[in-house]
Design an enzyme around this catalytic site. Structure first.
Site, short mmCIF file in Angstrom:
data_model
loop_
_atom_site.label_atom_id
_atom_site.label_comp_id
_atom_site.label_asym_id
_atom_site.label_seq_id
_atom_site.Cartn_x
_atom_site.Cartn_y
_atom_site.Cartn_z
N LYS A 79 -5.29 21.40 -44.85
CA LYS A 79 -4.56 22.67 -45.34
C LYS A 79 -3.34 22.43 -46.07
O LYS A 79 -2.32 21.66 -45.84
CB LYS A 79 -3.80 23.33 -43.97
CG LYS A 79 -3.02 24.76 -44.42
CD LYS A 79 -2.47 25.55 -43.25
CE LYS A 79 -1.83 26.74 -43.84
NZ LYS A 79 -0.74 26.61 -44.44
N ASP A 132 1.02 7.32 -48.47
CA ASP A 132 1.28 7.17 -49.54
C ASP A 132 2.40 5.94 -49.95
O ASP A 132 2.18 5.30 -50.83
CB ASP A 132 1.67 8.41 -50.42
CG ASP A 132 0.36 9.17 -50.64
OD1 ASP A 132 -0.77 8.82 -50.11
OD2 ASP A 132 0.56 10.33 -51.50
N SER A 135 -1.34 21.23 -42.26
CA SER A 135 -0.24 21.59 -43.02
C SER A 135 0.88 20.63 -42.93
O SER A 135 0.74 19.55 -43.55
CB SER A 135 0.12 22.93 -42.40
OG SER A 135 1.01 23.57 -42.98
#
Length: 541
Positions: free
Chosen positions: A322, A308, A297
């Site tokens: 999640k 990224d 999460s």
């Protein structure tokens, strides 16, 4: 702390009720009108029939609660029901505080053993010490088979300003010691440890993303900077998540202004983007994020954004997966439904939510499947389809659909965490031995080692003491075989030393004692100290 596009302010993976009006700007075109005869009226009529005509007397509120729980199970693995009486306690770990006497305890031989008083808390202020055993609470016997964690919570927790009397056995005293403790607000720290690994590299371990986490991390960064911090290892292993807003704020500490951190989107929830601001305590310097199969999460939001944007290197094993956002919705009796309302996406567009169409039981058996498929040992066992392929800012290939895959894979050490070691954990051998050892030797240890640094530098478990540890295990019917024990002796000794450090000094000292044998941290330091390798990992096209 962060900017929001479309002027929508989101504060959590558990979105707060105060944002109800703003979040009602959903896409009403996607809301299907309910046919009352087939939905709401149908359910209310059924309840009427059961209440008025069923053969036996029923607890109708219980019937409704069961129906709600079973309904939510059919939706997804993370939508959940919380009864009115459980709402406050369920939120405590994320709110960052509760009200009580301020001790860390464990039940040891049917007795409440004080592991440590929380510094500055009510128990600490009246003189309760680590190793004390609470035998009475408000005159009531507090030991024996009937004493459970629930019993302790019910008797020691209470409203701020209320008082509780405890009688304590302390080693070296014949009579019980009586204390009156005035309950107060007790902080729940989300940061387990913060210390320097070497002259230039700091370490922070976060166990959840709570209301207080940003302040804890900021304070730690400032302290570590005063000790020479230039590089950081940020440990999110087994961090199961928490507030989305906290995850974004902490990501903001590492990312330059205007970098997208995460966006959320659902069929009834328009796309909402959150980006970094000009604030940030550690936007330069080498950054390593540690993750494993228990990182979920909010942990995946942070590690996904770092990966990224090629801001740092991710080390460990594939995270939980999640990628769903829950919003708490209050029901008429003050109970709450945490309903999944959106998916979240990393800056490259990845949704890292793993599949759940096989049902909840299959979903939560994922760790077992990873073990069976060899994924925790061999990264080649993980297969991502090309349809889930994405690219980082520098063009590196990453994947969605099932957690964050690290840049450097570190396998689970199946030799270190073997069957014998698991038995030591499962049967409480470590805690049992450490508690007995400290019960007999705490005073001598504290007199010999005035502080943690001296203890960490000088203390080592003797061979005789280690043999005593093995005897404790044998008395618990554990078969000890040399092939499983021999490769692990040094690690087991260090584990015992670390647990003693935690009980004698601070929680953080457990991790500082143990880190020299932590393979992920060792790998992180190797990468940080190799400029060429570090740069190749984040600049590779």
């Amino acid at each position: 702390m962060y900017k929001l596009r479309k002027t929508i302010f989101i504060l959590g993976i558990l979105l707060p009720m105060s944002l109800l009006a703003q979040l009602n700007s959903r896409n009403d075109n996607n809301v299907k009108e309910l046919d009352a005869n087939k939905t709401t009226r149908k359910i209310s009529t059924l309840l009427y029939y059961i209440n008025n005509y069923y053969v036996d007397t029923l607890d109708m509120s219980g019937v409704v609660e069961t129906a709600i729980v079973q309904t939510l199970k059919e939706l997804d693995p993370h939508s959940a029901y919380i009864s009115a009486e459980d709402v406050e306690r369920a939120d405590e770990p994320l709110k960052g505080s509760f009200e009580g006497v301020g001790i860390t305890f464990q039940l040891y031989k049917d007795t409440i053993l004080v592991v440590s008083p929380i510094p500055g808390g009510p128990s600490d202020k009246v003189g309760i010490m680590a190793g004390d055993k609470i035998l009475k609470v408000d005159g009531e016997i507090a030991y024996g088979e009937d004493i459970t964690n629930k019993w302790v919570m019910e008797h020691l927790r209470g409203d701020k300003g209320t008082k509780v009397d405890v009688s304590i056995f302390r080693h070296g005293n014949i009579d019980l010691l009586d204390f009156e403790i005035t309950r107060d607000k007790i902080p729940i720290n989300s940061m387990d440890a913060a210390f320097m690994l070497d002259d230039n590299t700091g370490y922070i371990k976060l166990n959840r993303f709570s209301k207080t986490s940003l302040q804890e991390v900021n304070d730690a960064l400032l302290e570590l900077k005063s000790q020479g911090l230039k590089n950081l290892v940020f440990d999110l292993r087994s961090n199961s998540g928490g507030y989305l807003g906290t995850a974004m704020s902490i990501s903001d500490e590492f990312l330059p202004e205007d970098k997208l951190i995460v966006y959320t989107e659902g069929i009834h929830t328009p796309r909402q983007e959150l980006v970094a601001t000009s604030a940030g305590e550690f936007e330069d310097g080498k950054l390593i994020v540690l993750i494993n199969e228990g990182s979920a999460s909010a942990s995946e939001i942070v590690s996904g954004a770092i990966q990224d944007w090629d801001r740092g290197v991710i080390i460990g094993r594939r995270s939980f997966g999640k990628g769903l956002v829950q919003r708490p919705l209050q029901l008429p009796d003050k109970s709450v439904v945490r309903l999944t309302i959106a998916r979240y996406y990393t800056p490259s567009g990845r949704c890292i939510q793993k599949p759940y169409d096989g049902g909840n039981e299959e979903y939560y058996s994922d760790f077992k499947h990873r073990m069976e498929h060899g994924e925790l040992i061999h990264p080649d066992s993980i297969n991502f389809p090309d349809s889930l392929k994405y690219a980082t800012n520098n063009g590196r290939t990453v994947y969605g659909g099932g957690g964050i895959m690290p840049d450097i894979f570190v396998p689970l050490d199946s030799v270190r965490y073997n069957k014998l070691y698991s038995q030591f954990i499962r049967k409480g051998i470590f805690n049992s031995y450490v508690n007995d050892y400290l019960d007999k030797n705490r005073v001598d240890l504290m007199n010999t080692y005035s502080d943690f640094e001296e203890y960490n530098d000088s203390f080592s478990l003797s061979d005789d003491d280690f043999n005593n540890f093995l005897e404790v295990a044998k008395n618990k019917d554990i078969d000890i075989e040399d092939p499983e024990l021999t490769p692990n002796v040094d690690f087991i000794k260090l584990q015992i030393k670390s647990l003693m450090a935690r009980n004698l000094y601070e929680t953080s000292d457990y991790f500082e004692t143990l880190f020299p044998m932590d393979k992920e941290i060792k790998t992180a330091l190797e990468v940080i100290n190799d400029n060429k390798r570090y740069n190749n990992l984040i600049l590779k096209k």
